[in-house]
Write a protein that holds these residues in place. Structure first.
Motif, PDB file in Angstrom:
ATOM      1  N   LEU B 225       0.907  -1.057   0.141  1.00  0.00           N
ATOM      2  CA  LEU B 225      -0.159  -0.435   0.189  1.00  0.00           C
ATOM      3  C   LEU B 225       1.008   1.175  -0.145  1.00  0.00           C
ATOM      4  O   LEU B 225       0.436   2.278  -0.673  1.00  0.00           O
ATOM      5  N   PHE B 227       3.844   1.622  -1.145  1.00  0.00           N
ATOM      6  CA  PHE B 227       4.368   1.700  -2.582  1.00  0.00           C
ATOM      7  C   PHE B 227       3.493   2.379  -3.745  1.00  0.00           C
ATOM      8  O   PHE B 227       4.088   3.743  -4.248  1.00  0.00           O
ATOM      9  N   ARG B 228       2.632   1.760  -3.569  1.00  0.00           N
ATOM     10  CA  ARG B 228       1.149   2.541  -4.577  1.00  0.00           C
ATOM     11  C   ARG B 228       1.094   3.537  -4.040  1.00  0.00           C
ATOM     12  O   ARG B 228       1.139   4.414  -5.346  1.00  0.00           O
ATOM     13  N   ARG B 231       3.978   5.946  -5.950  1.00  0.00           N
ATOM     14  CA  ARG B 231       4.202   5.821  -7.164  1.00  0.00           C
ATOM     15  C   ARG B 231       3.312   5.989  -8.318  1.00  0.00           C
ATOM     16  O   ARG B 231       2.955   6.814  -9.392  1.00  0.00           O
ATOM     17  N   MET B 232       1.388   6.494  -7.052  1.00  0.00           N
ATOM     18  CA  MET B 232       0.939   7.175  -7.163  1.00  0.00           C
ATOM     19  C   MET B 232       0.338   8.164  -7.588  1.00  0.00           C
ATOM     20  O   MET B 232      -0.778   8.863  -7.201  1.00  0.00           O
ATOM     21  N   SER B 233       1.328   8.996  -6.883  1.00  0.00           N
ATOM     22  CA  SER B 233       1.697  10.436  -6.680  1.00  0.00           C
ATOM     23  C   SER B 233       2.371  11.395  -7.790  1.00  0.00           C
ATOM     24  O   SER B 233       2.850  11.063  -7.936  1.00  0.00           O
ATOM     25  N   GLY B 234       1.333  12.500  -8.051  1.00  0.00           N
ATOM     26  CA  GLY B 234       1.518  13.202  -8.962  1.00  0.00           C
ATOM     27  C   GLY B 234       3.323  14.594  -8.049  1.00  0.00           C
ATOM     28  O   GLY B 234       4.061  14.614  -9.221  1.00  0.00           O
ATOM     29  N   MET B 238       7.213  14.362  -9.618  1.00  0.00           N
ATOM     30  CA  MET B 238       7.908  15.553 -10.369  1.00  0.00           C
ATOM     31  C   MET B 238       9.036  15.638  -9.318  1.00  0.00           C
ATOM     32  O   MET B 238      10.256  16.504 -10.189  1.00  0.00           O
TER      33      MET B 238
END
Lengths: 434, 610
Positions: B225, B227-228, B231-234, B238
């Motif tokens: 959870l 890591f996801r 990885r799923m963060s804008g 950046m």
């Protein structure tokens, strides 16, 4: 008008007769970046339609321009974004347009009747949570007005609660989203588009609390496509009625494949692994792109944690990251299944594993001559720390430890954040017993 | 309770460099659920073991290195470690954190913390090879720069070793001296000077042990959870793309990029030094610390003479760039190289140069007192010359390397624009343009700091209106508690741009098995730890009077930019913050609040303090 509402809900959620919808959000050009996925909107939309998408969220102008792609009743449902907001401009995703904003601005841009005339099957509107009471009040007022318009037009209204404001913390985000879901339903939402709460149990609770069809959204794109699929698979398990994912699909190099994978999970009950590969591989191997390696050693840690006694560490790993000659350069040293160890073994203690195709040690044949350790071109065959004793009393004070591909699910490739080590099909291979 | 089954080593390594005694003690088992480890453990040890009023550069000052329960696992950024000591720059409690590859090694060697006391007669190196610990002579390393000393240690001991070293300014006990693990640093507050005062040039460590979590299945799930979420963060994508410098453009747009020693909040050459520009022209490859899925740091293309650095990151770009009106990326890289090579803190070095430049422009100092150097605004050659002086301890470099507060004592006319709090130079967010951050600078237990809960989201994620003071004390209090937990579990702050405290709670709960039914239980731990640090400072004589900002922030309005006309109305925020925290009007935690936080019930806590 009730019939209109029901027909449209069916159009969206029952194309497959299972109450589920795999949808794509492609309204980003409306408020954030003009990134390639936005510029090439037409080809992206064509790709997701070819992939069998059930619904597409567009801003009104693009809905008009791309209407021919929807091809009548058999095509995907058109969902129209009915409001605009400046939130992405407050963030880093669009710094060139960033202006000092004092408040969140959220404007209605289209009426339900206008959306209907565009051929909309549904509309979505935001409900912002976690900001000031003032922002929340304005949001609720706007949502309530939309719901009333939608009722008159027979158009489903999908409310999208988002918890991004300054009051949101790790301790309260699930609570805020769950309350937001319920508030949206109390206002009159016909369905929800909502972020995942991070785990199955709390999302299941959110869905139960809301009681209307819930579409999970994806958020920012992960470079690891497994993430979006896993997120959806979990939401699906929690009882979600589908997804409305944007950047994870539209920014993917292959949006069509992404939709096919989501379809296979949502409509056909596939697991994430099955969906990812599409077809079953008989055998796999590890490959590497060392230029992508940042040297983080997560692969090494994951290898150690999934073997031995399960403790976390870096000792006794079956692969290795070495520094290159220039600063920042790395070499990824792993088992390349070159077979040299199998060939050199004088006692036939090494062979291909019948199921995984990895190198397998038959300890009872091993007399730890260390020839395999010496010949390994990547030096990833290591001495075990503990010895072995056999039933006949013979014992080994150490034995060679070889990569077992984690039984066809290599943890190193799974955890690698950059794809520097990854799995690939190993065609034309069958492990023959000699 | 067997802490070795709960992600700890249950061993504190204690080395007295005066007597040469080396011993280990177990962790305070009953206290661990209250303080978690890392920052919490450091604060607890410093508060309970160090008497009041110790001279930071004396043998009595403790230097406590610590990792956390998650260190050494595959949690995102689990290579992190910290140091807690009393700072020579601020005279306060001081903690600093660092990525790199040393923290996980200390854990694998079998230690949750390393407590250093005493001071060696001659230069020494501490060598830790698992259970084998040795104090070795290090005359051959003394005087060497960071990269030379590091390489020499690797050549001598082997490439599977990790080291912490100090450079010449650390040996000379300068306030700007840091401690380096290769290219990563614990640089602030003069922690390098504390190490130098102990005649300790280096700490080399190697370990082959492992970390056992309490519930492996639950932990693996929590990892997935986390890591996801990362990885799923804008914002995190950046960070990967443009490093920490990705925020430079937005901070500049908000009028909060400190320029010319905080005279302005916008830099006319911001486009030249943005993350986009560095990515396009100077960065070759991403660098990650141990266990980091982000890789925010970057290796540069070599300068003309082949110099390469890992960086510069946003703080260094502000300090060595906009704060000195330097808009050349190559100059910033060269200044940063000098700091890394000699072992100096880039933020404080940039703070000093900007300050000296303003004093020079105002005629408060002249070239005669600066060894012939004329540091006008943006003068790259002068900036390089000044840093070289500080690095080598030559001429004016000797007193400049003591920091802004010390320089301001020599030149009282410059006090109003001496940009520091409690002796620590300010980081890269202009307080006048970000009121929650201003409060954090004033309150933070280690002086002007953006990493002790400053609500930076007010600037770059629309978390609140940066210019208003309403609601900021509460926002800061929440962030402060949150951040203390991250520093105690011992993860980097950056996964927190995708993960929340909720994901961290799932990790901590599974790893330790401690009874934390709610996420908010961790917030309480965070508040407890911040309060411990505050109590240490109270004991050292700090209170409300020290929770302040320079006159430039309090009474001189910003003249230009999008925060033009702004000053910091600090007093009402202090009142409100003290009230929320249960501190009295003078900023001293009340006995009632301490009792609520369980601090007085903690055996051994503050036996010296009461």
């Amino acid at each position: 008008m009730k019939i209109g509402l029901q027909t449209r809900m069916d159009r969206l959620f029952n194309r497959h007769g299972d109450g589920r919808a795999i949808c794509v959000a492609a309204d980003h050009g409306y408020m954030s970046d003009v990134t390639p996925n936005v510029v090439n909107l037409r080809s992206t939309i064509e790709a997701v339609i070819a992939g069998g998408v059930d619904g597409i969220l567009l801003a009104p102008g693009q809905a008009l321009r791309l209407a021919p792609l929807f091809k009548g009743r058999d095509g995907p449902a058109l969902i129209v974004r009915a409001d605009w907001m400046n939130m992405p401009r407050l963030g880093t995703s669009n710094v060139t347009n960033a202006v000092p904003q004092r408040l969140l601005i959220n404007e209605k841009v289209i009426t339900a009747e206008q959306a209907l005339s565009l051929g909309a099957t549904a509309i979505t509107v935001y409900l912002f949570l976690g900001y000031s009471d003032k922002v929340e009040t304005i949001g609720i007022d706007k949502c309530a007005k939309f719901v009333n318009e939608c009722r008159r037009a027979g158009l489903p209204c999908i409310i999208e609660p988002l918890a991004y404001g300054g009051q949101v913390t790790g301790a309260n985000i699930v609570e805020i989203l769950t309350l937001g879901a319920r508030m949206a339903v109390e206002i009159g939402a016909d369905a929800l588009k909502i972020p995942y709460t991070g785990d199955v149990d709390s999302f299941r609770n959110l869905i139960e609390v809301s009681g209307v069809p819930t579409l999970v959204l994806g958020g920012a794109r992960s470079d690891n496509e497994r993430d979006a699929l896993e997120l959806y698979a979990e939401a699906h398990e929690a009882g979600a009625s589908g997804c409305l994912m944007g950047r994870n699909v539209t920014k993917s190099p292959n949006p069509k494949a992404m939709i096919e994978q989501l379809n296979n999970i949502g409509h056909h009950g596939w697991t994430v692994d099955e969906a990812l590969r599409g077809v079953a591989w008989d055998f796999m191997r590890l490959k590497a792109k060392p230029a992508l390696c940042t040297g983080c050693n997560l692969c090494v840690g994951a290898c150690v944690a999934s073997h031995g006694n399960g403790d976390y560490g870096t000792n006794q790993a079956r692969l290795r990251i070495e520094s290159g000659s220039k600063p920042g350069q790395h070499k990824v040293m792993f088992c390349t299944i070159c077979k040299k160890c199998i060939d050199v073994c004088p006692t036939k203690a090494l062979r291909w594993h019948l199921e995984s195709g990895a190198v397998e040690l038959l300890p009872e044949h091993c007399d730890n001559c260390a020839k395999c350790v010496a010949i390994c071109p990547t030096q990833v065959i290591i001495h075990s720390e503990m010895g072995l004793t056999f039933e006949d009393g013979r014992s080994l004070d150490w034995y060679p430890v070889v990569c077992d591909l984690c039984g066809s699910a290599p943890e190193c490739a799974r955890i690698c954040p950059t794809g520097a080590i990854f799995i690939a099909e190993r065609p034309d291979f069958s492990p023959v017993l000699e | 309770m067997d802490l070795t089954q709960r992600a700890y080593c249950d061993r504190i390594l204690r080395v007295n460099l005066s007597t040469g005694s080396i011993e280990t003690t177990p962790l305070p088992a009953n206290v661990m659920p209250l303080i978690l480890g890392g920052k919490g453990l450091g604060a607890w040890l410093l508060c309970t073991e160090q008497p009041a009023g110790v001279d930071p550069l004396s043998a009595e000052n403790r230097m406590i290195f610590h990792n956390g329960p998650l260190t050494g696992t595959t949690a995102p950024t689990a290579g992190r470690f910290g140091v807690t000591t009393k700072s020579p720059a601020t005279g306060t409690y001081f903690d600093g954190y660092c990525g790199g590859y040393w923290g996980n090694m200390l854990k694998y060697a079998g230690y949750d913390a390393l407590v250093l006391t005493g001071a060696a007669q001659n230069p020494v190196m501490l060598v830790i090879d698992g259970d084998w610990v040795e104090i070795r002579p290090a005359e051959n390393l003394w005087g060497k720069t960071i990269s030379t000393a590091t390489k020499q240690i690797k050549d001598e001991l082997g490439h599977d070793w990790q080291s912490l070293v100090i450079g010449p300014p650390g040996e000379a006990q300068r306030n700007l001296a840091g401690i380096f693990n290769e290219s990563r640093a614990l640089a602030r507050g003069g922690v390098g000077a504390v190490m130098g005062s102990k005649n300790l040039k280096a700490i080399a460590v190697r370990g082959k042990g492992g970390v056992r979590v309490h519930d492996k299945r639950q932990y693996e799930r929590a990892l997935q959870l986390s890591f996801r979420a990362v990885r799923m963060s804008g914002p995190i994508s950046m960070l990967r793309k443009e490093g920490t410098a990705n925020i430079l453009e937005v901070v500049n747009a908000m009028g909060a990029l400190p320029t010319r020693n905080f005279q302005q909040g916008q830099f006319e050459k911001s486009d030249e030094i943005s993350g986009t520009a560095f990515r396009q022209h100077n960065w070759e490859k991403d660098y990650a610390c141990f266990g980091c899925p982000i890789g925010c740091s970057k290796w540069t293309t070599p300068l003309e003479d082949g110099k390469v650095i890992e960086g510069p990151e946003y703080e260094s770009i502000y300090a060595l760039g906009s704060n000195c009106a330097i808009g050349s990326r190559e100059t910033i890289i060269r200044l940063n190289w000098l700091c890394d090579e000699y072992g100096l803190d880039t933020i404080s070095v940039g703070g000093v140069i900007g300050f000296v430049m303003e004093m020079f422009e105002r005629g408060i100092v002249g070239a005669d007192t600066l060894d012939g150097i004329s540091p006008s605004w943006g003068n790259a050659e002068a900036a390089i010359a000044l840093v070289e002086k500080m690095a080598r301890g030559e001429g004016c470099g000797e007193w400049l390397a003591q920091g802004v507060a010390s320089i301001a004592k020599r030149y009282p006319a410059a006090k109003a624009f001496a940009m520091h709090v409690k002796g620590l130079e300010m980081p890269a967010y202009h307080p006048n343009a970000a009121k929650g951050t201003a409060l954090a600078y004033a309150i933070s237990e280690r002086g002007a700091c953006h990493l002790r809960g400053a609500p930076l989201g007010e600037l770059f994620s629309g978390a609140a209106d940066p210019l208003v003071i309403e609601g900021k004390p509460q926002l800061f209090r929440d962030h402060q508690a949150d951040k203390a937990v991250w520093d105690s579990a011992c993860l980097c702050a950056f996964p927190g741009y995708g993960m929340t405290l909720k994901e961290l709670w799932q990790l901590v709960k599974a790893a330790t098995g401690f009874d934390y039914p709610k996420v908010a239980d961790l917030e309480r731990i965070g508040e407890r730890i911040s309060t411990l640090a505050r109590l240490f400072n109270v004991r050292e004589g700090f209170s409300r009077a020290a929770d302040t900002l320079p006159a430039r922030n309090l009474i001189q309005p910003m003249t230009v930019g999008s925060a033009g006309g702004q000053v910091v109305d600090l007093e009402p925020m202090l009142d409100e913050y003290y009230r929320i925290m249960g501190w009295d009007a003078n900023g001293v935690p009340t006995p009632e609040r301490l009792k609520e936080l369980g601090i007085l019930d903690t055996p051994g806590a503050f036996k010296n303090g009461e």
